[in-house]
Design a protein around this motif. Structure first.
Motif, PDB file in Angstrom:
ATOM      1  N   PRO A 181       0.800  -1.231   0.000  1.00 49.80           N
ATOM      2  CA  PRO A 181       0.000   0.000   0.000  1.00 49.80           C
ATOM      3  C   PRO A 181       0.828   1.275   0.000  1.00 49.80           C
ATOM      4  O   PRO A 181       0.281   2.361  -0.194  1.00 49.80           O
ATOM      5  CB  PRO A 181      -0.804  -0.120   1.297  1.00 49.80           C
ATOM      6  CG  PRO A 181       0.057  -0.945   2.197  1.00 49.80           C
ATOM      7  CD  PRO A 181       0.752  -1.937   1.289  1.00 49.80           C
ATOM      8  N   GLY A 182       2.126   1.196   0.249  1.00 50.82           N
ATOM      9  CA  GLY A 182       2.962   2.392   0.283  1.00 50.82           C
ATOM     10  C   GLY A 182       4.365   2.056   0.746  1.00 50.82           C
ATOM     11  O   GLY A 182       4.696   0.893   1.010  1.00 50.82           O
ATOM     12  N   ARG A 183       5.197   3.089   0.850  1.00 49.15           N
ATOM     13  CA  ARG A 183       6.556   2.906   1.372  1.00 49.15           C
ATOM     14  C   ARG A 183       6.461   2.528   2.847  1.00 49.15           C
ATOM     15  O   ARG A 183       5.801   3.202   3.626  1.00 49.15           O
ATOM     16  CB  ARG A 183       7.356   4.213   1.216  1.00 49.15           C
ATOM     17  CG  ARG A 183       8.786   4.111   1.750  1.00 49.15           C
ATOM     18  CD  ARG A 183       9.537   5.422   1.596  1.00 49.15           C
ATOM     19  NE  ARG A 183       9.013   6.474   2.446  1.00 49.15           N
ATOM     20  CZ  ARG A 183       9.357   6.642   3.736  1.00 49.15           C
ATOM     21  NH1 ARG A 183      10.213   5.822   4.321  1.00 49.15           N
ATOM     22  NH2 ARG A 183       8.827   7.636   4.421  1.00 49.15           N
ATOM     23  N   LYS A 184       7.136   1.459   3.210  1.00 50.84           N
ATOM     24  CA  LYS A 184       7.127   1.043   4.611  1.00 50.84           C
ATOM     25  C   LYS A 184       8.140   1.855   5.415  1.00 50.84           C
ATOM     26  O   LYS A 184       9.179   2.267   4.870  1.00 50.84           O
ATOM     27  CB  LYS A 184       7.480  -0.448   4.727  1.00 50.84           C
ATOM     28  CG  LYS A 184       6.422  -1.390   4.200  1.00 50.84           C
ATOM     29  CD  LYS A 184       6.854  -2.833   4.348  1.00 50.84           C
ATOM     30  CE  LYS A 184       5.795  -3.784   3.806  1.00 50.84           C
ATOM     31  NZ  LYS A 184       6.223  -5.194   3.898  1.00 50.84           N
ATOM     32  N   PRO A 185       7.881   2.105   6.696  1.00 48.57           N
ATOM     33  CA  PRO A 185       8.914   2.720   7.530  1.00 48.57           C
ATOM     34  C   PRO A 185      10.131   1.799   7.584  1.00 48.57           C
ATOM     35  O   PRO A 185      10.002   0.585   7.707  1.00 48.57           O
ATOM     36  CB  PRO A 185       8.242   2.858   8.899  1.00 48.57           C
ATOM     37  CG  PRO A 185       7.097   1.897   8.883  1.00 48.57           C
ATOM     38  CD  PRO A 185       6.670   1.783   7.459  1.00 48.57           C
ATOM     39  N   GLY A 186      11.319   2.370   7.444  1.00 52.34           N
ATOM     40  CA  GLY A 186      12.527   1.558   7.366  1.00 52.34           C
ATOM     41  C   GLY A 186      12.936   1.252   5.950  1.00 52.34           C
ATOM     42  O   GLY A 186      13.888   0.501   5.723  1.00 52.34           O
ATOM     43  N   GLN A 187      12.236   1.839   4.963  1.00 50.32           N
ATOM     44  CA  GLN A 187      12.613   1.714   3.561  1.00 50.32           C
ATOM     45  C   GLN A 187      12.711   3.099   2.937  1.00 50.32           C
ATOM     46  O   GLN A 187      12.150   4.071   3.463  1.00 50.32           O
ATOM     47  CB  GLN A 187      11.618   0.824   2.804  1.00 50.32           C
ATOM     48  CG  GLN A 187      11.682  -0.627   3.224  1.00 50.32           C
ATOM     49  CD  GLN A 187      10.762  -1.540   2.441  1.00 50.32           C
ATOM     50  OE1 GLN A 187      10.184  -2.453   2.973  1.00 50.32           O
ATOM     51  NE2 GLN A 187      10.627  -1.293   1.148  1.00 50.32           N
ATOM     52  N   LEU A 188      13.445   3.190   1.831  1.00 52.83           N
ATOM     53  CA  LEU A 188      13.724   4.483   1.207  1.00 52.83           C
ATOM     54  C   LEU A 188      12.839   4.766   0.002  1.00 52.83           C
ATOM     55  O   LEU A 188      12.849   5.878  -0.519  1.00 52.83           O
ATOM     56  CB  LEU A 188      15.198   4.548   0.791  1.00 52.83           C
ATOM     57  CG  LEU A 188      16.207   4.410   1.936  1.00 52.83           C
ATOM     58  CD1 LEU A 188      17.632   4.389   1.389  1.00 52.83           C
ATOM     59  CD2 LEU A 188      16.045   5.533   2.956  1.00 52.83           C
ATOM     60  N   SER A 189      12.086   3.761  -0.462  1.00 49.48           N
ATOM     61  CA  SER A 189      11.238   3.955  -1.632  1.00 49.48           C
ATOM     62  C   SER A 189      10.027   3.042  -1.517  1.00 49.48           C
ATOM     63  O   SER A 189       9.972   2.138  -0.672  1.00 49.48           O
ATOM     64  CB  SER A 189      12.016   3.644  -2.915  1.00 49.48           C
ATOM     65  OG  SER A 189      12.420   2.283  -2.936  1.00 49.48           O
ATOM     66  N   TRP A 190       9.033   3.280  -2.378  1.00 55.25           N
ATOM     67  CA  TRP A 190       7.816   2.476  -2.400  1.00 55.25           C
ATOM     68  C   TRP A 190       8.012   1.361  -3.420  1.00 55.25           C
ATOM     69  O   TRP A 190       7.925   1.558  -4.622  1.00 55.25           O
ATOM     70  CB  TRP A 190       6.625   3.346  -2.760  1.00 55.25           C
ATOM     71  CG  TRP A 190       5.310   2.613  -2.797  1.00 55.25           C
ATOM     72  CD1 TRP A 190       5.069   1.315  -2.441  1.00 55.25           C
ATOM     73  CD2 TRP A 190       4.056   3.151  -3.209  1.00 55.25           C
ATOM     74  NE1 TRP A 190       3.750   0.999  -2.618  1.00 55.25           N
ATOM     75  CE2 TRP A 190       3.096   2.106  -3.076  1.00 55.25           C
ATOM     76  CE3 TRP A 190       3.642   4.393  -3.678  1.00 55.25           C
ATOM     77  CZ2 TRP A 190       1.753   2.290  -3.417  1.00 55.25           C
ATOM     78  CZ3 TRP A 190       2.302   4.573  -4.009  1.00 55.25           C
ATOM     79  CH2 TRP A 190       1.362   3.541  -3.876  1.00 55.25           C
ATOM     80  N   GLY A 191       8.304   0.187  -2.923  1.00 50.97           N
ATOM     81  CA  GLY A 191       8.567  -0.975  -3.760  1.00 50.97           C
ATOM     82  C   GLY A 191       9.579  -1.857  -3.073  1.00 50.97           C
ATOM     83  O   GLY A 191       9.829  -1.734  -1.870  1.00 50.97           O
ATOM     84  N   THR A 192      10.186  -2.765  -3.819  1.00 48.32           N
ATOM     85  CA  THR A 192      11.208  -3.601  -3.214  1.00 48.32           C
ATOM     86  C   THR A 192      12.354  -2.734  -2.720  1.00 48.32           C
ATOM     87  O   THR A 192      12.718  -1.735  -3.344  1.00 48.32           O
ATOM     88  CB  THR A 192      11.742  -4.639  -4.214  1.00 48.32           C
ATOM     89  OG1 THR A 192      12.754  -5.425  -3.575  1.00 48.32           O
ATOM     90  CG2 THR A 192      12.335  -3.991  -5.451  1.00 48.32           C
ATOM     91  N   GLY A 193      12.954  -3.130  -1.611  1.00 53.88           N
ATOM     92  CA  GLY A 193      14.156  -2.464  -1.131  1.00 53.88           C
ATOM     93  C   GLY A 193      15.411  -3.224  -1.505  1.00 53.88           C
ATOM     94  O   GLY A 193      16.509  -2.849  -1.089  1.00 53.88           O
ATOM     95  N   ALA A 194      15.264  -4.273  -2.299  1.00 54.11           N
ATOM     96  CA  ALA A 194      16.372  -5.188  -2.556  1.00 54.11           C
ATOM     97  C   ALA A 194      16.915  -5.038  -3.975  1.00 54.11           C
ATOM     98  O   ALA A 194      16.157  -4.996  -4.948  1.00 54.11           O
ATOM     99  CB  ALA A 194      15.931  -6.639  -2.341  1.00 54.11           C
ATOM    100  N   THR A 195      18.227  -4.979  -4.082  1.00 53.57           N
ATOM    101  CA  THR A 195      18.905  -5.177  -5.359  1.00 53.57           C
ATOM    102  C   THR A 195      18.751  -6.649  -5.749  1.00 53.57           C
ATOM    103  O   THR A 195      18.906  -7.524  -4.896  1.00 53.57           O
ATOM    104  CB  THR A 195      20.393  -4.824  -5.229  1.00 53.57           C
ATOM    105  OG1 THR A 195      20.523  -3.421  -4.978  1.00 53.57           O
ATOM    106  CG2 THR A 195      21.167  -5.184  -6.486  1.00 53.57           C
TER     107      THR A 195
END
Length: 469
Positions: free
Chosen positions: A254-268
């Motif tokens: 539903p949106g950027r989670k707290p502890g992440q920098l963007s809305w979507g996967t945080g993983a390379t």
């Protein structure tokens, strides 16, 4: 000691551990420094593994190189000299530093034109020990280190390839990685994916129309890019233009989670596998309340062979870290609620607006037939760094945090410690406290182990140098 929860049934767990063989390393990219030391994630496949044994489980010596900068990328070339890409605290200026391998001292530095936040994060070391990165003017640079006539060191721009003509106005390069043919792959925050031939200056691009906030990964014949909507596996046409081999949309939540920098996967994206280290590619999605680990067979995408909720011991999970991926095992770090001191420009508000940082680390194994996966253990290791798996001593190295961490200000009173984790059980088996406060905060950045076992860990204010006592 952090508690762990073993999730496979006892007999299945015993069989899994008996059959576990982490590795192999991904194939060595001919355009990079040796695997383990070539970039933020160790190699162009982004496995977050290293062939080198670290300081081990005993006591360590450590020192701090103060650079007034956050240092997310520390590389080590064939000559043994660490080269770090940092961003100054004041002004957020990307700066390259050459460090003394004997003591970690700063030998030389070079400031680069400022661009987007992620432009000062992702870079790699090429086969000639030159740091390959981009500046704020969209020039692809190769930065070498050389002794001058007086014997002191200097950093110089040995090659510059302009990319601005291929990038829309206002867009910036986020990630880059070398292909096996010598071209450099790149991706922009606005979703343009391209190749650059630095010998001829030829640049070819493909526009996805989707945002990119992480780096990209390459293995022979394939490049993986995770946008804020989908995972792309790409190849290239004869003229170097990127072509889509397959696209796999994922649950972006539903949106950027707290502890992440963007809305979507945080993983390379990370390539891995028990054969040659390239059979599978994996990311985490952004599903709520718990993210899923998604594993794809490279030659059979885009349907995942594994899609399983991870880090379910906690009320919610999410990650801004790449995973560790090796053999049949994947390790996922929980950064949900982690209080970053700054967000990229234009980052949307988080959903929910705030959350406590709980930490956590989990291991998930792909089954022997490559048709499914299961969680082996969950550990309440509160990792403040992106962990790195050593195939040299079969240990995971990271930095843990204890004390107040639920706000940026509270981190002034948090304690940060070198930590060693057993990948077979998730138990902490060694560690040494560094100290209290922002000087030691690794900001979810990963450490790099040199061939002699010295571990370099970037922090919010410089680089820690850790050696066996």
């Amino acid at each position: 000691m952090p508690r762990t929860r073993l999730l496979l049934p006892a007999l299945a767990l015993a069989a899994a551990l008996a059959a576990t063989a982490f590795g192999p390393l991904p194939p060595q990219n001919p355009a990079t420094a040796p695997n383990g030391n070539a970039g933020m994630h160790g190699d162009s496949a982004s496995s977050d593994t290293t062939p080198y044994a670290g300081p081990g489980t005993g006591a360590v010596n450590w020192s701090r190189t103060a650079l007034a900068s956050a240092c997310p990328t520390v590389t080590v070339g064939r000559d043994g000299y660490p080269v770090a890409l940092c961003t100054t605290i004041f002004g957020q200026t990307p700066t390259v530093h050459l460090l003394d391998p004997a003591n970690g001292n700063d030998l030389a530095s070079l400031e680069l034109p400022k661009g987007a936040l992620f432009g000062g994060v992702y870079a790699y070391l090429d086969q000639d020990d030159r740091l390959v990165g981009v500046d704020g003017n969209d020039n692809l640079l190769r930065i070498g280190h050389h002794r001058n006539s007086g014997g002191s060191w200097q950093l110089t721009i040995d090659q510059s390839t302009p990319l601005a003509a291929a990038i829309p106005s206002g867009d910036n390069i986020v990630g880059l990685s070398p292909g096996w043919d010598g071209k450099v792959w790149f991706a922009t925050g606005g979703g343009v994916i391209g190749t650059a031939d630095t010998a001829t200056g030829t640049v070819r691009t493909l526009a996805t129309g989707e945002g990119v906030a992480n780096s990209i990964s390459t293995v022979p014949g394939h490049t993986a890019v995770a946008t804020d909507h989908a995972l792309y596996l790409l190849g290239q046409a004869a003229d170097g233009t990127p072509t889509v081999q397959w696209r796999a949309p994922y649950d972006r939540g539903p949106g950027r989670k707290p502890g992440q920098l963007s809305w979507g996967t945080g993983a390379t994206p990370s390539f891995f596998g028990p054969g040659d280290g390239t059979e599978y590619v994996t990311i985490t999605d952004n599903a709520a309340p718990h993210e899923n680990l998604l594993v794809y067979k490279v030659d059979a995408g885009p349907t995942p062979v594994c899609a399983t909720p991870v880090l379910t011991k906690w009320a919610a999970s999410g990650t801004e870290d790449a995973v560790i991926a090796s053999g049949r095992s994947v390790f996922v770090t929980n950064t949900y609620g982690y209080p970053y001191p700054a967000l990229p420009e234009g980052a949307p508000a988080s959903v929910p607006s705030s959350a406590s940082y709980q930490g956590g680390l989990a291991r998930i194994d792909l089954n022997a037939t490559g048709t499914g996966c299961a969680t082996v253990w969950e550990s309440d290791v509160k990792s403040a760094a992106l962990p790195r798996l050593s195939l040299g001593d079969n240990l995971i190295y990271t930095v843990t945090v204890s004390g107040p961490t639920d706000s940026v200000g509270a981190q002034t009173f948090a304690t940060y410690s070198h930590a060693v984790i057993d990948p077979n059980t998730g138990a902490k088996v060694g560690g040494t406290a560094f100290g209290i406060g922002l000087l030691y905060n690794p900001l979810q950045m990963t450490g790099t182990t040199a061939p002699n076992g010295t571990l370099y860990q970037g922090t919010e204010t410089g680089v820690l140098r850790i050696t066996k006592k």
